[in-house]
Design an enzyme around this catalytic site. Structure first.
Site, PDB file in Angstrom:
ATOM      1  N   GLY A   1       0.769  -1.190   0.172  1.00 29.16           N
ATOM      2  CA  GLY A   1       0.027   0.212   0.045  1.00 29.16           C
ATOM      3  C   GLY A   1       0.858   1.382  -0.050  1.00 29.16           C
ATOM      4  CB  CYS A   2      -0.385   4.712   0.253  1.00 30.38           C
ATOM      5  SG  CYS A   2      -1.473   4.875  -1.215  1.00 30.38           S
ATOM      6  CG  PHE A   3       3.054   1.710   4.647  1.00 25.44           C
ATOM      7  CD1 PHE A   3       4.037   0.862   4.497  1.00 25.44           C
ATOM      8  CD2 PHE A   3       1.559   1.091   4.853  1.00 25.44           C
ATOM      9  CE1 PHE A   3       3.929  -0.337   4.689  1.00 25.44           C
ATOM     10  CE2 PHE A   3       1.692  -0.094   5.101  1.00 25.44           C
ATOM     11  CZ  PHE A   3       2.837  -0.966   4.922  1.00 25.44           C
ATOM     12  CB  ALA A   4       5.301   0.177   0.116  1.00 31.51           C
TER      13      ALA A   4
ATOM     14  CG  PHE B   1       1.072   9.108   5.643  1.00 27.81           C
ATOM     15  CD1 PHE B   1       1.649   9.239   6.877  1.00 27.81           C
ATOM     16  CD2 PHE B   1       1.222  10.157   5.053  1.00 27.81           C
ATOM     17  CE1 PHE B   1       2.542  10.391   7.347  1.00 27.81           C
ATOM     18  CE2 PHE B   1       1.600  11.425   5.425  1.00 27.81           C
ATOM     19  CZ  PHE B   1       2.264  11.444   6.741  1.00 27.81           C
TER      20      PHE B   1
END
Length: 389
Positions: A163-166, A373
């Site tokens: 997801g978007c934190f990666a 995040f």
């Protein structure tokens, strides 16, 4: 007889991990946000849902996004009607697209990064590949190794469904690999294609509609290594410290589930509120050792999940508007490209810093922070040190 301690010492790099090159790539198909609601409701046969379209139009207007890039063209969507229906079984069609397109787009970005780095690709020792777009075995890391013609004994690490934190995660991992393996050169690739999340609108699941208004396609690649070779390798940023944490009381805030209908996206809580409430603690932990408490004195790279997250972080920390300029510029031009976003922002920042005649790659400042995040709600923190231009 050599001791284990001596072997260990010889294996480690001397200096911090540095970002030595950055490359980015997007599909050719550029989508203008202003006209996207018309296209989206037409292609999904949803034009009769007038109120929902007006709602979607408002979402797009408030998104602070001007354009996005998408692999899914009108032609592809017409050939795959199941992808356009809300929650229709369509995983096979989606997988057929992304198992090819994710490594291909990743290769485009990687070729640019390798060219900037200026070293032969045979010197790449490790590969980290990250995508939230589909899954496969062998993975996109294997496909990219073949596409680039990397050596078969490159040490690969495949990260799916983060997801978007990666974008923060890959930097943290690359830092540890570079600093613990003398001479290591790590190729890092994040490649995201929205073919897994695209679907028609639903009156009852507006969080899905939020994703349709925000997500775009893109790939970014970096070369990371310690102890740059003088005169040959040119450092862009140094990575000094990293952390990952799960925000308290945030379970279910952001979820994604791989289903027969593709990857479903759920926003269940006040995500901007959770991020802004926890950002201070993350910053104190990161910058107290450096005696930095004025967060306007550092440069900022934050995953632009959406404009509300950036607004609330700015408000909470009393940041000057220009602090988030690079972040907002990338959101405006490309939309939310999940893990690839923060790497695009790194690229944007070092380029603009040079164009504007500033003294460092970090907008003329020495220290900076990169935040990811995403699902969990997970927060990734990377402390960066800029390099003199």
């Amino acid at each position: 007889m050599v001791s284990v301690a001596e072997i260990r010492q010889a294996q480690r790099a001397e200096g911090p991990a540095t970002i030595l090159a950055i490359g980015t790539a997007n599909p050719a198909n550029k989508v203008e946000q202003a006209t996207y609601p018309d296209f989206y409701f037409k292609i999904t046969n949803s034009e009769h849902k007038v109120e929902l379209k007006e709602k979607f139009q408002r979402m797009c207007d408030k998104s602070m996004i001007k354009s996005r890039y998408m692999y899914l063209t009108e032609e592809i969507l017409k050939e795959n009607p199941s992808v356009c229906e809300y929650m229709a079984p369509s995983l096979d069609a989606r997988q057929d697209m992304v198992v090819v397109e994710v490594p291909r787009l990743g290769k485009e970005a990687a070729v640019k990064a390798i060219k900037e780095w200026g070293q032969p690709k045979s010197k790449i020792t490790h590969l980290i590949f990250c995508t939230t777009s589909g899954v496969d075995m062998p993975g996109a890391d294997y496909q990219l190794t073949k596409l680039l013609g990397l050596r078969p004994y490159v040490k690969r690490y495949m990260m799916y469904q983060q997801g978007c934190f990666a974008g923060g995660t890959v930097l943290r991992l690359a830092k540890d690999l570079a600093e613990n393996n003398k001479g290591a050169r790590v190729l890092v690739v994040c490649s995201e294609v929205t073919a897994v999340t695209f679907r028609g609108p639903s009156d009852t699941h507006l969080d899905s509609l939020v994703g349709q208004a925000l997500f775009g396609d893109g790939a970014a690649a970096l070369i990371v290594g310690s102890d740059p070779v003088p005169e040959i390798e040119k450092p862009i940023f140094e990575m000094v410290w990293t952390a990952q944490t799960i925000a308290p009381d945030s379970e279910g805030a952001i979820d994604g589930h791989l289903r027969e209908a593709g990857l479903t996206f759920h926003l269940l809580k006040d995500v901007p509120g959770i991020v802004s409430k926890n950002i201070d603690k993350a910053l104190v932990e990161a910058f107290q050792p450096l005696n930095i408490s004025d967060y306007n004195s550092i440069f900022w790279i934050a995953h632009p999940g959406g404009p509300a997250i950036l607004d609330q972080v700015e408000q909470k920390l009393a940041l000057k508007p220009e602090k988030m300029k690079a972040t907002r510029d990338v959101l405006s031009e490309y939309g939310n490209m999940s893990s690839a976003c923060v790497l695009f922002i790194l690229d944007e920042m070092r380029k603009k810093s040079a164009q504007n005649g500033l003294k460092t790659t970090g907008e003329g400042l020495d220290w900076g922070v990169l935040f990811g995040f995403g699902p969990g709600l997970t927060i990734e923190t990377v402390v960066l040190h800029s390099v003199a231009i």
